[in-house]
Design a protein around this motif. Structure first.
Motif, PDB file in Angstrom:
ATOM      1  N   GLU A 108       0.860  -1.196   0.000  1.00  9.88           N
ATOM      2  CA  GLU A 108       0.000   0.000   0.000  1.00  9.88           C
ATOM      3  C   GLU A 108       0.889   1.237   0.000  1.00  9.88           C
ATOM      4  O   GLU A 108       1.754   1.368   0.851  1.00  9.88           O
ATOM      5  N   VAL A 144     -21.866   4.076   1.423  1.00 11.69           N
ATOM      6  CA  VAL A 144     -23.129   3.413   1.794  1.00 11.69           C
ATOM      7  C   VAL A 144     -23.150   1.980   1.270  1.00 11.69           C
ATOM      8  O   VAL A 144     -22.466   1.661   0.301  1.00 11.69           O
ATOM      9  N   ARG A 185     -14.723   5.267   5.233  1.00 13.61           N
ATOM     10  CA  ARG A 185     -13.691   4.472   4.538  1.00 13.61           C
ATOM     11  C   ARG A 185     -12.514   4.171   5.465  1.00 13.61           C
ATOM     12  O   ARG A 185     -11.991   3.071   5.466  1.00 13.61           O
ATOM     13  N   ASP A 187     -11.837  -1.570  -8.439  1.00 12.62           N
ATOM     14  CA  ASP A 187     -11.859  -0.427  -9.354  1.00 12.62           C
ATOM     15  C   ASP A 187     -10.829  -0.523 -10.472  1.00 12.62           C
ATOM     16  O   ASP A 187     -10.959   0.171 -11.478  1.00 12.62           O
ATOM     17  N   THR A 231     -17.606   0.018  -3.645  1.00 13.87           N
ATOM     18  CA  THR A 231     -16.924  -0.734  -2.579  1.00 13.87           C
ATOM     19  C   THR A 231     -17.528  -2.129  -2.464  1.00 13.87           C
ATOM     20  O   THR A 231     -16.819  -3.125  -2.319  1.00 13.87           O
TER      21      THR A 231
HETATM   22  C1  LIG Z   1     -17.490  10.316  -4.593  1.00 14.39           C
HETATM   23  C2  LIG Z   1     -17.495   8.825  -4.430  1.00 14.39           C
HETATM   24  C3  LIG Z   1     -18.414   8.237  -3.583  1.00 14.39           C
HETATM   25  C4  LIG Z   1     -18.447   6.865  -3.429  1.00 14.39           C
HETATM   26  N1  LIG Z   1     -19.388   6.328  -2.610  1.00 14.39           N
HETATM   27  C5  LIG Z   1     -19.487   4.984  -2.515  1.00 14.39           C
HETATM   28  C6  LIG Z   1     -20.500   4.406  -1.703  1.00 14.39           C
HETATM   29  O1  LIG Z   1     -21.293   5.103  -1.078  1.00 14.39           O
HETATM   30  N2  LIG Z   1     -20.578   3.049  -1.647  1.00 14.39           N
HETATM   31  C7  LIG Z   1     -19.732   2.246  -2.350  1.00 14.39           C
HETATM   32  O2  LIG Z   1     -19.880   1.013  -2.283  1.00 14.39           O
HETATM   33  N3  LIG Z   1     -18.746   2.760  -3.104  1.00 14.39           N
HETATM   34  C8  LIG Z   1     -18.619   4.113  -3.217  1.00 14.39           C
HETATM   35  N4  LIG Z   1     -17.638   4.649  -4.002  1.00 14.39           N
HETATM   36  C9  LIG Z   1     -16.738   3.765  -4.776  1.00 14.39           C
HETATM   37  C10 LIG Z   1     -15.580   3.220  -3.957  1.00 14.39           C
HETATM   38  O3  LIG Z   1     -14.896   4.235  -3.283  1.00 14.39           O
HETATM   39  C11 LIG Z   1     -14.626   2.417  -4.829  1.00 14.39           C
HETATM   40  O4  LIG Z   1     -15.330   1.644  -5.744  1.00 14.39           O
HETATM   41  C12 LIG Z   1     -13.762   1.480  -3.953  1.00 14.39           C
HETATM   42  O5  LIG Z   1     -12.908   2.253  -3.157  1.00 14.39           O
HETATM   43  C13 LIG Z   1     -12.937   0.507  -4.793  1.00 14.39           C
HETATM   44  O6  LIG Z   1     -12.084  -0.234  -3.944  1.00 14.39           O
HETATM   45  P1  LIG Z   1     -10.655  -0.760  -4.486  1.00 14.39           P
HETATM   46  O7  LIG Z   1     -10.040  -1.463  -3.353  1.00 14.39           O
HETATM   47  O8  LIG Z   1     -10.858  -1.454  -5.773  1.00 14.39           O
HETATM   48  O9  LIG Z   1      -9.835   0.569  -4.846  1.00 14.39           O
HETATM   49  P2  LIG Z   1      -9.332   1.755  -3.905  1.00 14.39           P
HETATM   50  O10 LIG Z   1     -10.267   1.963  -2.787  1.00 14.39           O
HETATM   51  O11 LIG Z   1      -9.076   2.909  -4.825  1.00 14.39           O
HETATM   52  O12 LIG Z   1      -7.969   1.231  -3.309  1.00 14.39           O
HETATM   53  C14 LIG Z   1      -6.805   1.145  -4.086  1.00 14.39           C
HETATM   54  C15 LIG Z   1      -5.617   1.234  -3.155  1.00 14.39           C
HETATM   55  O13 LIG Z   1      -4.428   1.012  -3.905  1.00 14.39           O
HETATM   56  C16 LIG Z   1      -3.425   1.903  -3.481  1.00 14.39           C
HETATM   57  N5  LIG Z   1      -2.483   2.050  -4.611  1.00 14.39           N
HETATM   58  C17 LIG Z   1      -2.738   2.590  -5.825  1.00 14.39           C
HETATM   59  N6  LIG Z   1      -1.660   2.498  -6.609  1.00 14.39           N
HETATM   60  C18 LIG Z   1      -0.698   1.864  -5.888  1.00 14.39           C
HETATM   61  C19 LIG Z   1       0.630   1.474  -6.171  1.00 14.39           C
HETATM   62  N7  LIG Z   1       1.203   1.699  -7.370  1.00 14.39           N
HETATM   63  N8  LIG Z   1       1.348   0.847  -5.205  1.00 14.39           N
HETATM   64  C20 LIG Z   1       0.789   0.595  -3.971  1.00 14.39           C
HETATM   65  N9  LIG Z   1      -0.470   0.961  -3.656  1.00 14.39           N
HETATM   66  C21 LIG Z   1      -1.220   1.575  -4.609  1.00 14.39           C
HETATM   67  C22 LIG Z   1      -4.198   3.184  -3.156  1.00 14.39           C
HETATM   68  O14 LIG Z   1      -3.485   4.031  -2.271  1.00 14.39           O
HETATM   69  C23 LIG Z   1      -5.462   2.598  -2.511  1.00 14.39           C
HETATM   70  O15 LIG Z   1      -5.311   2.442  -1.115  1.00 14.39           O
HETATM   71  C24 LIG Z   1     -17.548   6.042  -4.150  1.00 14.39           C
HETATM   72  C25 LIG Z   1     -16.606   6.612  -4.990  1.00 14.39           C
HETATM   73  C26 LIG Z   1     -16.576   7.994  -5.137  1.00 14.39           C
HETATM   74  C27 LIG Z   1     -15.564   8.608  -6.065  1.00 14.39           C
END
Ligand SMILES: Cc1cc2nc3c(=O)[nH]c(=O)nc-3n(C[C@H](O)[C@H](O)[C@H](O)COP(=O)(O)OP(=O)(O)OC[C@H]3O[C@@H](n4cnc5c(N)ncnc54)[C@H](O)[C@@H]3O)c2cc1C
Length: 406
Positions: A32, A45, A96, A271, A284
């Motif tokens: 991370e 949510v 979060r 994502d 999420t």
């Molecule tokens: C405005 C907004 C509101 C939202 N509201 C909701 C909601 O209400 N409910 C819901 O379910 N979802 C919501 N989402 C969507 C949700 O935030 C994402 O879909 C979710 O965070 C995806 O999880 P992830 O683990 O795939 O990616 P992320 O949460 O983006 O995690 C990726 C991680 O990888 C790390 N990283 C990136 N590149 C590197 C690298 N090269 N080396 C090491 N670490 C790295 C980052 O620091 C991060 O910690 C919302 C999104 C937005 C923009």
């Protein structure tokens, strides 16, 4: 198996928990880039469907999520010149930060190694692993380094949005639409603990420019939003973390899709593989459900390429209806002027039916439950449903089934 997860978001941490539970002999490392306890965004949510899945896959982390979540009943709709109306429904929200804290704590308990402040800059620099999980978010460096293989596409939505927080604790999920001389601007807000709410502001690009957000810095921009939405904030400020470091938090949503999710021993998750517009609040949830499906695939006896193929097919099939809904939902906000002048009850119905799929009875139910008495009856009915669904989950004796209902 040696597994490296690049990215310690909800997808990466939850996958590491489930893979370790399935086989404690796996050596799992999560890289991370942020320091421990640092992340972007505010509260998210979710609904019963995710909770059911979480309890099925790992009761320990599910109980911690459940206990920390804020429960809220119904949606409130406020719009300039219209009386307040309500939409039936209930949900849960969680910061979060708290979600990641719970998942990291659980991963560490099970023996996962989490390497913070460890940013992967080049996939060739990774130590050898049997499986590399690219859970590095919407701007995935791993996906983009083999863009032609994954067939990734990014579509940029036209509306502008900014993800803020506020110490004003909203009673429930609230949509607020304000008419300004420059056009309409609105927020999606909800409480996610006892002292903070998420406050997402959105508007069309022409309104954004006419209000001057293209030239205001983060501090001045937040002050302007506070002024526009003052009557909804109970005297409390809006907070933009970016104001402390300069820059602006205004963004356009980026819809990511990928034709293929695996390449050799590398697989996309969360994502990095797909994004879903925040208007349906599901990114999420989908990222954590990806983690469940990938953990199932890895635990199967299939050869890795077969397992990864099965994971991708299972998740693409599950995602399709939600992605369709998310597209319809974001398009509704892009065409907002078509609905802005509807009378209050029809306006809020149009907002709730922005996917355009509801049967007539839902319209009749919505119109008839705007009176206090019938609304209260509907709330009780839905609360009973939430309680009955919670009762079916395997909660450890002594732990609360329902707390802090908003
Ligand atoms: C405005 C907004 C509101 C939202 N509201 C909701 C909601 O209400 N409910 C819901 O379910 N979802 C919501 N989402 C969507 C949700 O935030 C994402 O879909 C979710 O965070 C995806 O999880 P992830 O683990 O795939 O990616 P992320 O949460 O983006 O995690 C990726 C991680 O990888 C790390 N990283 C990136 N590149 C590197 C690298 N090269 N080396 C090491 N670490 C790295 C980052 O620091 C991060 O910690 C919302 C999104 C937005 C923009």
């Amino acid at each position: 198996m040696r597994i490296t997860c690049v990215g310690g978001g909800p997808a990466g941490l939850y996958f590491s928990v489930l893979a370790k539970l399935a086989d404690p002999s796996h050596e799992i490392t999560v890289l991370e880039r942020n320091p421990v306890g640092v992340t972007w965004g505010w509260g998210v949510v979710f609904w019963d469907d995710l909770l059911d899945d979480l309890f099925r896959y790992d009761k320990v982390s599910a109980e911690r999520i459940w206990e920390s979540a804020r429960k809220w009943d119904e949606y409130e709709v406020r719009a300039t010149g219209k009386p307040v109306t309500h939409l039936a429904g209930y949900g849960f929200s969680l910061g979060r930060h708290r979600l990641l804290e719970i998942l990291a704590e659980r991963a560490l308990e099970l023996g996962v190694t989490i390497s913070y402040q460890d940013e992967l800059s080049d996939i060739a620099a990774l130590p050898p692993a049997d499986l590399v999980v690219a859970c590095d978010g919407a701007r995935s460096r791993i996906r983009d380094s083999a863009a032609e293989h994954f067939g990734a596409e990014v579509e940029v939505a036209s509306n502008k949005y900014i993800w803020l927080g506020t110490p004003h604790v909203f009673d429930t999920f609230t949509f607020g639409f304000e008419k300004t001389p420059a056009g309409w601007i609105w927020f999606h807000a909800y409480p996610f603990n006892s002292s903070t709410s998420t406050f997402i502001v959105e508007c069309q690009p022409s309104t954004w420019a006419a209000l001057g957000f293209d030239s205001l810095d983060a501090r001045a921009g937040t002050a302007k939003l506070q002024e526009i939405f003052a009557k909804h904030l109970g005297g409390q400020p809006l907070i933009d973390h970016r104001a402390e470091v300069g820059g602006t938090g205004w963004l356009n949503f980026r819809r990511v899709t990928a034709q293929r999710w695996d390449h050799g021993n590398v697989v996309l998750m969360g994502d990095s593989a797909h994004t879903t517009h925040f208007a349906i609040g599901s990114g999420t949830k989908l990222a954590m459900q990806d983690a469940m499906a990938l953990a199932d695939a890895v635990a199967s006896r299939d050869a890795l390429p077969v397992a990864l193929e099965r994971y991708e097919h299972r998740r693409k099939a599950a995602l399709a209806p939600l992605q369709k809904a998310a597209r319809a939902s974001s398009a509704w906000f892009e065409r907002f002027e078509e609905y802005a002048d509807l009378p209050a009850k029809r306006f809020s119905y149009a907002l709730s039916n922005r996917r355009g799929e509801y049967a007539t009875w839902r319209y009749l139910l919505h119109m008839s439950t705007q009176t206090r008495v019938l609304r209260t009856v509907l709330r009780w009915t839905l609360s009973a449903r939430r309680w009955s669904r919670a009762r079916k989950r395997p909660v450890t004796p002594g732990r609360p089934m329902l707390t802090n209902t908003a």
